[in-house]
Design an enzyme around this catalytic site. Structure first.
Site, PDB file in Angstrom:
ATOM      1  N   ALA A   8       0.836  -1.205   0.000  1.00 20.67           N
ATOM      2  CA  ALA A   8       0.000   0.000   0.000  1.00 20.67           C
ATOM      3  C   ALA A   8       0.867   1.250   0.000  1.00 20.67           C
ATOM      4  O   ALA A   8       0.907   2.007   0.964  1.00 20.67           O
ATOM      5  CB  ALA A   8      -0.945  -0.010   1.202  1.00 20.67           C
ATOM      6  N   ASN A  99       6.304  -1.767 -11.922  1.00 17.09           N
ATOM      7  CA  ASN A  99       7.223  -1.433 -13.011  1.00 17.09           C
ATOM      8  C   ASN A  99       8.186  -2.588 -13.240  1.00 17.09           C
ATOM      9  O   ASN A  99       8.449  -3.382 -12.333  1.00 17.09           O
ATOM     10  CB  ASN A  99       8.041  -0.179 -12.661  1.00 17.09           C
ATOM     11  N   LYS A 179       6.211  -1.046 -21.786  1.00 12.24           N
ATOM     12  CA  LYS A 179       6.325  -0.037 -20.725  1.00 12.24           C
ATOM     13  C   LYS A 179       7.745   0.002 -20.163  1.00 12.24           C
ATOM     14  O   LYS A 179       8.291   1.077 -19.896  1.00 12.24           O
ATOM     15  CB  LYS A 179       5.322  -0.300 -19.598  1.00 12.24           C
ATOM     16  N   ASN A 183      10.206   3.189 -20.095  1.00 11.78           N
ATOM     17  CA  ASN A 183      10.830   3.608 -18.830  1.00 11.78           C
ATOM     18  C   ASN A 183      12.351   3.561 -18.902  1.00 11.78           C
ATOM     19  O   ASN A 183      13.030   4.381 -18.278  1.00 11.78           O
ATOM     20  CB  ASN A 183      10.348   2.721 -17.679  1.00 11.78           C
ATOM     21  N   ASN A 246       5.961  15.993 -15.401  1.00 11.19           N
ATOM     22  CA  ASN A 246       6.350  15.050 -14.336  1.00 11.19           C
ATOM     23  C   ASN A 246       7.858  14.941 -14.171  1.00 11.19           C
ATOM     24  O   ASN A 246       8.604  14.934 -15.156  1.00 11.19           O
ATOM     25  CB  ASN A 246       5.839  13.631 -14.654  1.00 11.19           C
TER      26      ASN A 246
END
Length: 300
Positions: A8, A99, A179, A183, A246
């Protein structure tokens, strides 16, 4: 649906909070002081949406199995998390929204039924019990490494009902690789120069270098039998545009004095290159430079 969020942190709490807000039976499994703050005051989501969600949180993995486990730890914590939850992972559906490359393989090693996933949602922990939803994105999930499964369609319906835009792919391994390749280009360059993503798009030298990293990753993927649904180069430009303002997550990790996930992004691409007798010099260089920056930042 009974859902445990294993890890979490920012993304895990965001997904868990949105699912709980939509009426799903959610348990967040994380660390203090975040867990204590959630149990005392609820989970506060700010940014794209402003919510205060009553959701249960704990630092201990329960004995009872849920319908779905969402694995949302950093990639370097995957094995530790799966070990701690071994008794509920075995035979259960486990969705990775992490990721990097290889997390789903670890789920299978621990006896879980792996659902691969990627998400372009952005989130950060503002304070214990407070998550900032920084960017509304898309989540893609699918049976790992490929195939169809009715339960996954059901998961997508549950997510979509909770305002987590989700699509199902029958070739999820290609999205995980795509992805990771994106990245592998954006994150290390942005981290080494400590710049927003838009700088890579606007600087010709940085853009051409990043594009070469994408091409290198594609060569490695194709030699490893990956067939892309969407060209990673298209995804690269789309990501740069959508995340212009970002600072990437790798740079944020460095700024917080945390370990990065570079071993599971550039490091994995180098590993897979070696497996098919290819070289990946740009990924090797970026991997080494980020590991060096990690070590130097750790000594400050």
């Amino acid at each position: 649906m009974k859902i445990y969020i294993l890890g979490a942190g920012a993304i895990g709490s965001l997904f868990g909070g949105l699912l709980a807000n939509a009426g799903e039976d959610v348990l967040l499994i994380g660390r203090d002081p975040h867990v204590s703050a959630i149990n005392e005051k609820g989970l506060k989501i700010v940014g794209i949406k402003d919510l205060n969600v009553k959701v249960e949180a704990t630092t201990r993995v329960p004995e009872e199995k849920p319908d779905l486990i969402v694995l949302a730890t950093k990639s370097y914590s995957t094995i530790e998390a799966l070990k701690s939850a071994r008794h509920i992972v075995k035979g259960s559906w486990v969705l990775s929204i992490q990721n990097g490359i290889g997390n789903e393989d670890k789920i299978i090693e621990f006896g879980g039924k792996a659902i691969g996933g990627i998400t372009t949602n952005g989130a950060m922990v503002e304070a214990p019990g407070v998550i900032k939803w920084t960017g509304k994105g898309v989540t893609i999930i699918g049976l790992y490494p490929q195939g169809k499964e009715k339960f996954i369609e059901k998961v997508a319906d549950v997510f979509n009902s909770a305002d987590i835009e989700t699509h199902v792919s029958e070739n999820i391994i290609s999205w995980i690789w795509a992805k990771a390749i994106v990245n592998s280009a954006i994150n290390p360059i942005g981290t080494l120069l400590e710049v927003k993503n838009k700088v890579i798009r606007e600087n010709d030298f940085l853009l051409s270098m990043a594009m070469e990293v994408v091409k290198e990753g594609c060569r490695v993927a194709l030699q490893n039998g990956i067939e892309f649904d969407v060209p990673p180069m298209d995804l690269f430009f789309q990501t740069l545009e959508q995340t212009r303002e970002n600072y990437n997550s790798m740079l944020q990790d460095i700024w917080r004095g945390k370990k990065t996930e570079v071993d599971y992004i550039n490091g994995k691409i180098v590993e897979y290159a070696k497996a098919v007798n290819l070289e990946a010099p740009m990924n090797l260089l970026l991997w080494g430079l980020i590991k060096g920056k990690e070590a130097l930042e750790g000594k400050k």
